[in-house]
Each structure stands twice: as structure tokens, then as C-alpha cells.
Design an enzyme around this catalytic site. Structure first.
Site, PDB file in Angstrom:
ATOM      1  N   GLU A  82       1.045  -1.297  -0.067  1.00 34.84           N
ATOM      2  CA  GLU A  82       0.065  -0.195   0.067  1.00 34.84           C
ATOM      3  C   GLU A  82       0.925   1.347  -0.050  1.00 34.84           C
ATOM      4  OE1 GLU A  82      -3.724  -0.587   2.611  1.00 34.84           O
ATOM      5  OE2 GLU A  82      -2.145  -1.473   3.735  1.00 34.84           O
TER       6      GLU A  82
ATOM      7  N   HIS B  60      -6.009 -11.816   5.045  1.00 46.24           N
ATOM      8  CA  HIS B  60      -5.759 -11.662   3.611  1.00 46.24           C
ATOM      9  C   HIS B  60      -4.875 -12.468   3.072  1.00 46.24           C
ATOM     10  CE1 HIS B  60      -8.858  -8.491   4.167  1.00 46.24           C
ATOM     11  NE2 HIS B  60      -8.078  -7.835   4.599  1.00 46.24           N
TER      12      HIS B  60
END
Ligand code: NAP
Length: 487
Positions: A216, A240
Site C-alpha cells: 500500500e 488476507h
């Protein structure tokens, strides 16, 4: 190729937390997109709910604003927005009090599919479940959708499972991991189990290693207080990245059925080995970055002595026949160079190169991009064109789903849209089962407990970089290197 829209049965979907960030950015705009796609039956209703006092008109105005903000202008029009808003209702309830619940009970129809989306803090899940039950609102087939985080360790996850189980059967509980709703992630199963091509190679004999990257560019933003108690391991890896690892590593389920798929994923989690301290690199971003004036992690979370990681890389071993000897390298972090999520299956070298030691030689890599531009690339070696002798070069066999499948290149449903429609259909395949979540925590907890006991401090890394230097070493010492993080 235009994707087919499979109709669903009429439903009442209650979105608790309808005034919150997730509902505004994802859930409500996503439902509008499904409406435009023709998937919301005429008699279905979407009922917003939160403590904020509002009438139906107020909620419709709120949703219209969310659509204007989060749906591309080319994908919305006044007429379809007006028709979509007709499906909306609003009831104010307090999860912790009794006001509003009788009004909600009066609104819900017993003879349509009922779904309750708990888009509120997990501390309220139990209150909502209990009140839906106490006020006789939820039918025996009603579904509840719960958001992450599902606990912060095994103990809290077990407690949360027990709280929900007091009022709902496992078959009614949909634990969302929105990574599983991504087109590419499902395609991973299609590629593996609908083609004969990959299966013979999908094992430790032919796969050198696997890299799973979720990178990110943003920092912790406004979630500082929550994030500092969580960190990258709890916030990203336990859910995730583990889910992605399971889909790569699992055996073929006997059929594409929710429990068959989840049974196979669970076996992978059980086979995960404890991770040694030298196989983990944790990091925290410094101040600086592009423009030079970004705040540091400890400033963002307002905790000078924080030892929470905003970056983690780990080498994970799966102890089973298929994968023994093939490491899975996972990494995820904030304020990194690019926003990119990718799974790369890196195959082994050919056993003997008949072309000699070619400069341009590279291993075959199957790269599965989750974002941006969902798609897959298989890199293969070919002869470099021209008369320069037998020189090899790498070319990608590239499939961008948007180009190959989407109308206009952009019609792939967002993960939330797909998952909500799966809830309405009653299909749990892409949702985590309670035992899966608990097994994932059972693997995660001792790893975290060990670094806490050692008092490890995360390594500092520059914003806009690819993470701490030590993370490079994690692969270098095995004679490997991370793939470049690119958007
Ligand atoms: P949020 O912006 O803080 O919204 C919380 C919602 O809950 C608001 O609508 C709030 O409305 C409502 N609420 C709070 N207390 C309530 C009560 N006692 N009774 C009834 N409603 C109450 O949170 P969010 O970011 O949307 O997150 C919602 C859930 O999704 C959380 O579990 C979060 O961890 C998860 N999640 C969020 C994201 C994201 O991108 N935002 C991503 C992944 C997971 P009122 O104040 O009007 O009651």
C-alpha cells in the site's frame, strides 16, 4: 465479452452501520452498481440502519451523495439513481439499546431472503445478533454478514464465534474477507482446477517459491488508534494473505462447494509451520517520503514508543507432500513504493539449458495481479527475433481481465458487490468459516507472542521504498529476490 448477470431472489438487506465509512464507500455504491447491472429484483429493499436519526428521504439523499462521489460519472445516470433510491428505507436503531427495533421488525418481510450486514465495530456484533433474535426479526434462514477484524487473537475470535453461534447457525454466518471477492482470486481457482496445464507443475518439484505481496502507498491514516493495537500481521497477514496462500496451496476440492473448498483451505492452515525469528522482518515507516514532509508511523499513531509493525515480511513453510521445500514469502506494508497486490508463482529452472548460460534467461513466473488491473501474466522464454543467433528473451503472456472480459474494460464487479450477491444467493464459498479463522489465529498467535516476548523493535524504512533492507536479505540469503513492486 459482456458478463452474464444471474438474477437473485427478492431480498431485504439491512445494512447496520449504514452511515459509516465502509457503507458509504463500498457497500451502498456497490449495490447501486448491481442495480444498474439488473441484479436487484424489483421488490427487494435495502434498509439502512444506525443511531443517527434520519427518515427515508434523508437516507436517500445520503446514498445519492455516496453514489456521486464513488461511482464514475460514466457509470451513473439520474434516472437509474432515482429508481435505485426507491428501494431504500432507513430505520434508526441503537445496537446497545432497544429503541428502533420494533420499527425494524415491522418493516422486515418474513417471506423474502433476509440479510443483515454488520458494518459496525466488532464489539457490537454480539449486541446486534442478540437483538435481532430477541425482537424476533431474523428468520431461521436469515444471513448475517460480519466484517473484519474477526478477533485479535485466538481467544477473542473464539469468543466472537461463540457470541454469534448463540443466535445463528454457521450456515447463516458470512465472515467477509473482501480479498476473496476479487475476480482474480476466484480465477486462481479456475486456472488451477479448470485447466490440466498447471496441476502437474503445481508442487515443490517444479515450483521454486511463491511470493505474495500486498503493498500500500497510504499510511495508517485515521485508523491510527486501531492499527497500533493490531499491526500488519493481524490486520493483513492473518486474514488476507493467509487466504491467498490457501488458495494457491490447497488440494483440489472434490467439488466447488462451500464446505469442500473451506475444508481444503483449513488443511493448508493446519500444515503451516511455526515461523522462526530469523524468517520474519518487521518494519515501521519513518518520516519523509515524496515531498519530504510525510509523518512517521509513530507520529501517525501518536505513540512514540510503539513497536507495532506497519510492514512485515515472512518466510512460511507448508509441511505437506505437495509443498515441503517450497517456501512461501509473504510481505505487506504501508507507505511503500506502489499500491500493488500480486501473487507470483516462480517455477524452477529447466534441468539443463541446451542454450548455454544465456544472459537473458529467467524462470517462468505465473503472476496473478489483484490490484490494480486485475489479471494474470505467464512469463515464458522465447527466441529473440532477428538473425543474432539463438538468444533468449522473456515475453509475458498477458491477460488483463478488464481488457479480455470487461465491457469497456472496466465492468468487473467490485469484491463487495460480488460478495453481497453471494450472501443473497446463500453461497458461502468465498466466506471464511469459523474454524478457518480460529486455525489462522492459532498459527498467528505464537509468532506474535514470540516477538513480543523478545521485545523486538521493527526496523525503520523510508516511505516510498520497498520496505526495510532486512526484508531483501530474507530472500537474498536463499539466493532469490523479491519481484519489483510496480503499479
Ligand atoms: P465507521 O465509519 O466508524 O462506522 C460505524 C457505523 O456504526 C456508523 O454508521 C455508526 O453510525 C454505526 N454505529 C456506531 N455505534 C452504533 C450503535 N451503538 N448502534 C448502531 N449503530 C452504531 O466504521 P467503518 O469504517 O464503516 O467500519 C465498519 C466495519 O467494517 C468495522 O467492523 C470495520 O472494522 C470494518 N471494515 C471497514 C473498512 C473500511 O474501509 N472502512 C474496511 C474493512 C473492514 P451512528 O454513529 O449513526 O450510530
Amino acid at each position: 465479452m459482456v458478463s452474464r448477470v444471474i438474477p437473485v431472489d427478492p431480498f431485504d438487506l439491512v445494512v447496520f452501520g449504514a452511515t459509516g465509512d465502509l457503507a458509504r464507500r463500498k457497500i451502498l455504491p456497490g449495490l447501486y452498481r448491481r442495480f444498474v447491472a439488473g441484479q436487484i429484483p424489483e421488490t427487494s429493499r435495502i434498509i439502512g440502519s444506525a443511531r443517527t436519526e434520519m427518515d427515508d428521504q434523508g437516507f436517500r439523499a445520503f446514498v445519492a451523495e455516496a453514489i456521486a462521489e464513488f461511482i464514475d460519472a460514466k457509470k451513473r445516470d439520474a434516472e437509474s439513481i432515482a429508481r435505485f433510491l426507491d428501494h431504500l428505507r432507513y430505520v434508526s436503531v441503537d445496537a446497545k439499546g432497544d429503541s428502533g427495533w420494533p420499527e425494524l421488525a415491522a418493516l422486515i418481510r418474513p417471506d423474502v431472503v433476509q440479510a443483515y450486514y454488520f458494518s459496525v465495530a466488532p464489539s457490537l456484533f454480539g449486541d446486534l445478533a442478540e437483538r435481532l433474535h430477541r425482537h424476533g426479526i431474523a428468520s431461521p434462514e436469515a444471513r448475517i454478514v460480519v466484517e473484519k477484524p474477526f478477533g485479535r487473537d485466538l481467544e477473542t475470535a473464539k469468543a466472537l464465534n461463540a457470541t454469534l453461534a448463540a443466535h445463528f447457525a454457521e450456515s447463516q454466518i458470512y465472515r467477509i474477507d473482501h480479498y476473496l471477492g476479487k475476480e482474480t482470486v476466484q480465477n486462481l481457482m479456475a486456472v488451477r482446477f479448470a485447466n490440466i496445464l498447471f496441476e502437474p507443475l503445481w508442487n515443490a518439484r517444479h515450483v521454486d517459491h511463491v511470493q505474495i505481496t500486498v503493498s500500500e502507498t497510504v499510511g495508517v491514516g485515521g485508523r491510527g488508534a486501531y492499527y497500533d493495537k493490531s499491526g500488519a500481521m493481524r490486520d493483513m497477514v492473518q486474514n488476507h494473505l493467509m487466504q491467498l496462500l490457501c488458495l494457491i496451496a490447497m488440494e483440489a476440492p472434490y467439488r466447488f462447494d462451500p464446505d469442500a473448498v473451506r475444508d481444503e483451505k483449513l488443511k493448508v492452515i493446519h500444515a503451516l509451520q511455526p515461523v522462526a525469528p530469523e524468517d520474519i522482518v518487521r518494519g515501521q515507516y519513518r518520516a519523509g517520503g515524496p515531498g519530504g514532509n510525510g509523518s512517521s508511523y509513530v507520529e501517525d499513531v501518536d505513540h512514540r514508543d510503539s513497536r507495532t509493525e506497519s510492514y512485515i515480511a515472512l518466510k512460511v513453510d507448508i509441511a505437506n507432500w505437495r509443498w515441503k521445500g517450497t517456501p512461501f514469502y509473504l510481505r505487506t506494508g504501508k507507505k511503500l513504493r506502489a499500491r500493488a497486490s500480486e501473487i507470483a508463482v516462480v517455477f524452477k529452472e529447466v534441468p539443463h539449458s541446451i542454450f548455454g548460460d544465456e544472459e537473458g534467461w529467467r524462470e517462468n513466473v505465473l503472476a496473478i495481479r489483484l490490484q490494480p488491473n486485475e489479471g494474470m501474466t505467464l512469463s515464458v522464454m522465447i527466441k529473440e527475433p532477428g538473425p543474432g543467433g539463438m538468444r533468449l528473451t522473456e515475453v509475458p503472456l498477458d491477460m488483463s481481465f478488464a481488457e479480455a472480459l470487461g465491457e469497456d474494460g472496466a465492468d468487473i464487479p467490485d469484491a463487495y458487490e460480488r460478495l453481497i450477491m453471494d450472501v443473497i444467493r446463500g453461497n458461502q464459498t468465498l466466506f471464511m468459516r469459523g474454524d478457518e479463522v480460529e486455525a489462522a489465529w492459532a498459527w498467528t498467535d505464537p509468532i506474535i507472542a514470540a516477538w513480543e516476548a523478545r521485545g523486538d523493535r521493527p526496523k525503520a524504512y523510508d516511505p516510498g521504498s520497498s520496505g526495510p533492507e532486512d526484508a531483501l536479505m530474507l530472500l537474498h540469503r536463499d539466493g532469490r529476490r523479491w519481484r519489483e513492486i510496480r503499479e
